[in-house]
Design a protein around this motif. Structure first.
Motif, PDB file in Angstrom:
ATOM      1  N   TYR A 115       6.788   3.474  -1.908  1.00  0.00           N
ATOM      2  CA  TYR A 115       5.491   4.331  -1.944  1.00  0.00           C
ATOM      3  C   TYR A 115       4.942   4.311  -0.508  1.00  0.00           C
ATOM      4  N   ASP A 116       4.360   5.340  -0.123  1.00  0.00           N
ATOM      5  CA  ASP A 116       3.651   5.638   1.023  1.00  0.00           C
ATOM      6  C   ASP A 116       2.092   5.785   0.864  1.00  0.00           C
ATOM      7  N   LEU A 117       1.524   5.046   1.612  1.00  0.00           N
ATOM      8  CA  LEU A 117       0.138   5.281   1.760  1.00  0.00           C
ATOM      9  C   LEU A 117      -0.495   6.219   2.821  1.00  0.00           C
ATOM     10  N   GLU A 118      -1.408   7.154   2.355  1.00  0.00           N
ATOM     11  CA  GLU A 118      -1.565   8.229   3.386  1.00  0.00           C
ATOM     12  C   GLU A 118      -3.344   8.154   3.468  1.00  0.00           C
ATOM     13  N   VAL A 119      -3.664   8.071   4.652  1.00  0.00           N
ATOM     14  CA  VAL A 119      -4.989   7.881   4.977  1.00  0.00           C
ATOM     15  C   VAL A 119      -5.668   9.190   5.517  1.00  0.00           C
ATOM     16  N   TRP A 120      -7.149   9.495   4.976  1.00  0.00           N
ATOM     17  CA  TRP A 120      -7.658  10.806   5.441  1.00  0.00           C
ATOM     18  C   TRP A 120      -7.971  10.726   6.930  1.00  0.00           C
ATOM     19  N   LEU A 121      -7.626  11.919   7.445  1.00  0.00           N
ATOM     20  CA  LEU A 121      -8.001  12.041   8.959  1.00  0.00           C
ATOM     21  C   LEU A 121      -8.990  13.400   8.951  1.00  0.00           C
ATOM     22  N   PRO A 122     -10.047  13.307   9.400  1.00  0.00           N
ATOM     23  CA  PRO A 122     -10.974  14.264   9.083  1.00  0.00           C
ATOM     24  C   PRO A 122     -10.815  15.269  10.066  1.00  0.00           C
ATOM     25  N   SER A 123     -10.353  15.125  11.301  1.00  0.00           N
ATOM     26  CA  SER A 123      -9.863  15.997  12.298  1.00  0.00           C
ATOM     27  C   SER A 123      -8.659  16.982  11.843  1.00  0.00           C
ATOM     28  N   GLN A 124      -7.841  16.498  10.947  1.00  0.00           N
ATOM     29  CA  GLN A 124      -6.540  17.208  10.470  1.00  0.00           C
ATOM     30  C   GLN A 124      -7.068  17.716   9.007  1.00  0.00           C
ATOM     31  N   ASN A 125      -7.978  17.373   8.424  1.00  0.00           N
ATOM     32  CA  ASN A 125      -8.257  17.772   7.106  1.00  0.00           C
ATOM     33  C   ASN A 125      -7.168  17.614   6.214  1.00  0.00           C
ATOM     34  N   THR A 126      -6.619  16.200   6.397  1.00  0.00           N
ATOM     35  CA  THR A 126      -5.460  16.219   5.376  1.00  0.00           C
ATOM     36  C   THR A 126      -5.033  14.384   5.505  1.00  0.00           C
ATOM     37  N   TYR A 127      -4.352  14.317   4.709  1.00  0.00           N
ATOM     38  CA  TYR A 127      -3.992  12.888   4.684  1.00  0.00           C
ATOM     39  C   TYR A 127      -2.538  12.484   5.438  1.00  0.00           C
ATOM     40  N   ARG A 128      -2.537  11.383   6.152  1.00  0.00           N
ATOM     41  CA  ARG A 128      -1.515  11.161   6.980  1.00  0.00           C
ATOM     42  C   ARG A 128      -1.004   9.679   6.655  1.00  0.00           C
ATOM     43  N   GLU A 129       0.322   9.496   6.816  1.00  0.00           N
ATOM     44  CA  GLU A 129       1.023   8.194   6.466  1.00  0.00           C
ATOM     45  C   GLU A 129       0.651   7.159   7.244  1.00  0.00           C
ATOM     46  N   ILE A 130       0.047   5.938   6.506  1.00  0.00           N
ATOM     47  CA  ILE A 130      -0.343   4.633   7.556  1.00  0.00           C
ATOM     48  C   ILE A 130       0.552   3.345   6.914  1.00  0.00           C
ATOM     49  N   SER A 131       1.069   3.584   5.866  1.00  0.00           N
ATOM     50  CA  SER A 131       1.809   2.366   5.322  1.00  0.00           C
ATOM     51  C   SER A 131       2.971   2.925   4.620  1.00  0.00           C
ATOM     52  N   SER A 132       4.245   2.249   4.718  1.00  0.00           N
ATOM     53  CA  SER A 132       5.308   2.733   3.697  1.00  0.00           C
ATOM     54  C   SER A 132       5.868   1.322   3.117  1.00  0.00           C
ATOM     55  N   CYS A 133       5.908   1.198   1.896  1.00  0.00           N
ATOM     56  CA  CYS A 133       6.240  -0.003   1.086  1.00  0.00           C
ATOM     57  C   CYS A 133       7.434   0.174   0.316  1.00  0.00           C
ATOM     58  N   LEU A 151      -2.507   8.848  19.270  1.00  0.00           N
ATOM     59  CA  LEU A 151      -1.951   7.528  19.169  1.00  0.00           C
ATOM     60  C   LEU A 151      -1.070   7.577  17.805  1.00  0.00           C
ATOM     61  N   ILE A 152      -0.870   8.745  17.000  1.00  0.00           N
ATOM     62  CA  ILE A 152      -0.057   8.968  15.803  1.00  0.00           C
ATOM     63  C   ILE A 152       1.191   8.407  16.004  1.00  0.00           C
ATOM     64  N   ARG A 153       1.962   8.855  17.093  1.00  0.00           N
ATOM     65  CA  ARG A 153       3.220   8.691  17.050  1.00  0.00           C
ATOM     66  C   ARG A 153       3.635   8.233  18.504  1.00  0.00           C
ATOM     67  N   GLN A 154       3.723   6.818  18.829  1.00  0.00           N
ATOM     68  CA  GLN A 154       3.825   6.278  19.887  1.00  0.00           C
ATOM     69  C   GLN A 154       5.372   5.607  20.111  1.00  0.00           C
ATOM     70  N   HIS A 155       5.676   5.401  21.226  1.00  0.00           N
ATOM     71  CA  HIS A 155       6.953   4.549  21.559  1.00  0.00           C
ATOM     72  C   HIS A 155       6.518   2.788  21.375  1.00  0.00           C
ATOM     73  N   GLN A 156       5.242   2.619  21.782  1.00  0.00           N
ATOM     74  CA  GLN A 156       5.104   1.286  21.482  1.00  0.00           C
ATOM     75  C   GLN A 156       3.795   1.058  20.677  1.00  0.00           C
ATOM     76  N   PHE A 157       3.597   0.370  19.628  1.00  0.00           N
ATOM     77  CA  PHE A 157       2.840   0.064  18.778  1.00  0.00           C
ATOM     78  C   PHE A 157       2.533  -1.212  18.108  1.00  0.00           C
ATOM     79  N   GLN A 158       1.447  -1.678  17.501  1.00  0.00           N
ATOM     80  CA  GLN A 158       1.349  -2.788  16.772  1.00  0.00           C
ATOM     81  C   GLN A 158       1.315  -2.578  15.314  1.00  0.00           C
TER      82      GLN A 158
END
Length: 502
Positions: free
Chosen positions: A411-429, A351-358
């Motif tokens: 500013y980007d906010l990056e949330v922790w994803l355990p399966s990837q063991n890294t932070y991924r972007e979840i918000s861009s302000c 669900l990280i990179r979808q054509h349609q999302f909310q």
């Protein structure tokens, strides 16, 4: 109806706003080196040549305007003199003046053609140039040069670390195969309590931004005209990343297989090979070569973010001082649509990179002196969502090479994803300064002042709903494959405390 009238009715080119409003042309004249350095640092190739071309076009445009104005003044004077000569019965002088008027008319027309041509070239050049970065934005080429500002929470390093896609499919609540059959790749079907959690996340975010942070909820259109996309910077440079919907009229074909467009209110951009005609019933029609079928724009673009709809609510307006005494703050929970043209091979599963999302979007409109503080505030409002959900994240200041087209600081906010063991972007302000308001012609007038000023616009995700669902699933997963429901979401889910297989 004449051919010229038909063309005027049918063709809908890029918004014909004045070139000088896209970037501050006076500032470019006064300090060209600043723009050379600014655009170079943002990845514009041969920025020196770009600025030189801007100045040459600007000089030619102003020269044509001056020539036209001078010829117009002479023509008006000569026209008046004709009457005086006629009154004196000096027919020779009157005839000479008439000839002069005709010559001046031609000069005015020629100057107008040059002005239109140079103005169009200048407008097209400026339309594709990025916003300049703020002074405190770090140099850098890509995401590797971004600067971490802060961290919140402790990343999950123990316990199960299944990928969200595996978790959802095991629960039989996430169906990628079914979505692919009906829509293709980068779509998903959510079912049962997982679908309910996605709805809960969106509603929680919207309530938080309206009830706690003072944003006004808006339910905007999802389909917008090209002018709206131009205003916020998606057009003309990033059309390949957009979806647009056409009417059924575009599916009609002539005997050669070319699409036929017919209707009372049809808009077609300037495409080569278009044969425009009146069909005899008072309706306007056109034949478009099949290879240009995708250029037909009688319909609307699907928004890639509610930023487009919300920001354009102030387009072509002059707001009184009292309306922006405090920043105008709006938020919306909408579906968003992105072609993801430049992301082939990236995050193809899940669900990280979808054509349609909310996404819950936040937009602020304010005076120039308020935008820096408003940017910090908006980012804090996005952080509050992650903190309420108890999701570990980090705040990153983007470098010049990684910022979006319209932004002056992000500013980007990056949330922790355990399966990837890294932070991924979840918000861009982002603070866009006056970049978007120039393209939209959105201004305000201070009390007691005659002149107007361009507003500043800001936008931020508060947050991307699908990516938040991913983060909740992965950070709240249990050994048995169930998913705990964060405390703040439980009231939105009827008191449910965990999602488990039926």
């Amino acid at each position: 109806m004449g051919q010229g009238a038909v063309e005027q009715a049918l063709f809908q080119p890029l918004p014909q706003i004045q070139a000088k409003t896209m970037h501050d042309i006076r500032a470019i004249r006064d300090n060209p080196d600043l723009y050379v350095a600014g655009w170079s640092s943002r990845g514009v190739d041969d920025a020196q040549n770009v600025v030189d071309n801007i100045l040459k076009l600007d000089e030619a445009l102003r020269a044509a305007q001056t020539k036209g104005q001078e010829a117009l003044a002479k023509r008006n004077a000569a026209s008046k003199a004709i009457g005086a000569a006629m009154g004196k019965k000096d027919m020779a002088e009157a005839e000479r003046l008439k000839a002069e008027v005709e010559t001046l008319k031609n000069e005015i027309a020629e100057a107008g053609e040059v002005e239109a041509a140079k103005g169009g070239e200048l407008r097209d050049l400026l339309a594709g140039l990025k916003n300049l970065a703020a002074a405190d934005v770090p140099n850098g080429a890509d995401e590797n040069d971004n600067v971490e500002v802060s961290k919140w929470g402790s990343p999950r390093t123990e316990g199960p670390k299944k990928d969200h896609a595996d978790l959802g499919e095991a629960l039989k609540m996430l169906d990628f195969e079914g979505a692919a059959k009906m829509s293709g790749s980068r779509f998903a079907v959510l079912k049962g309590q997982l679908a309910r959690m996605e709805r809960a996340i969106g509603q929680f975010m919207l309530d938080l931004q309206t009830d706690k942070h003072g944003y006004t909820e808006v339910n905007p259109p999802l389909l917008v005209k090209d002018q709206a996309m131009f205003g916020t910077g998606q057009l003309p440079k990033f059309e390949e990343d957009l979806f647009f919907a056409t009417s059924k009229a575009t599916l009609e074909k002539d005997e050669n297989g070319n699409p036929i467009i017919s209707g009372d209110n049809v808009f077609i951009p300037n495409v080569s090979g278009a044969d425009i005609f009146e069909d005899g019933s008072g309706k306007l029609s056109a034949y478009i070569p099949a290879q240009n079928a995708l250029s037909v724009n009688d319909a609307r673009y699907l928004i890639p973010t509610a930023e487009v709809s919300l920001t354009n609510l102030v387009r072509e307006q002059i707001l009184p001082d009292e309306e922006v005494a405090q920043p105008i703050r709006m938020t919306a929970l909408t579906y968003c649509f992105r072609a993801e043209a430049g992301s082939a091979g990236r995050d193809t599963r899940g669900l990280i990179r979808q054509h349609q999302f909310q996404k819950v979007e936040m937009v602020s409109i304010c005076k120039p002196e308020d935008s820096e503080a408003e940017h910090e505030r908006m980012t804090g409002c996005a952080e509050a969502v992650l903190q309420a959900l108890e999701l570990p994240y980090r705040k990153v200041l983007l470098c010049k090479g990684d910022m979006g087209f319209s932004a002056t600081k992000t500013y980007d906010l990056e949330v922790w994803l355990p399966s990837q063991n890294t932070y991924r972007e979840i918000s861009s302000c982002s603070n866009c300064g006056d970049f978007q308001s120039r393209r939209m012609d959105a201004r305000f007038k201070r009390a007691g002042e005659k002149k107007t000023e361009f507003l500043h616009t800001l936008n931020g995700s508060g947050l991307a709903v699908g990516r938040t669902l991913v983060a909740v699933m992965e950070n709240y997963q249990r050994e048995d494959g169930s998913i705990a429901v964060p405390a703040v979401l439980q009231p939105y889910m009827g008191g449910l405390t965990a999602i488990a297989a039926a």
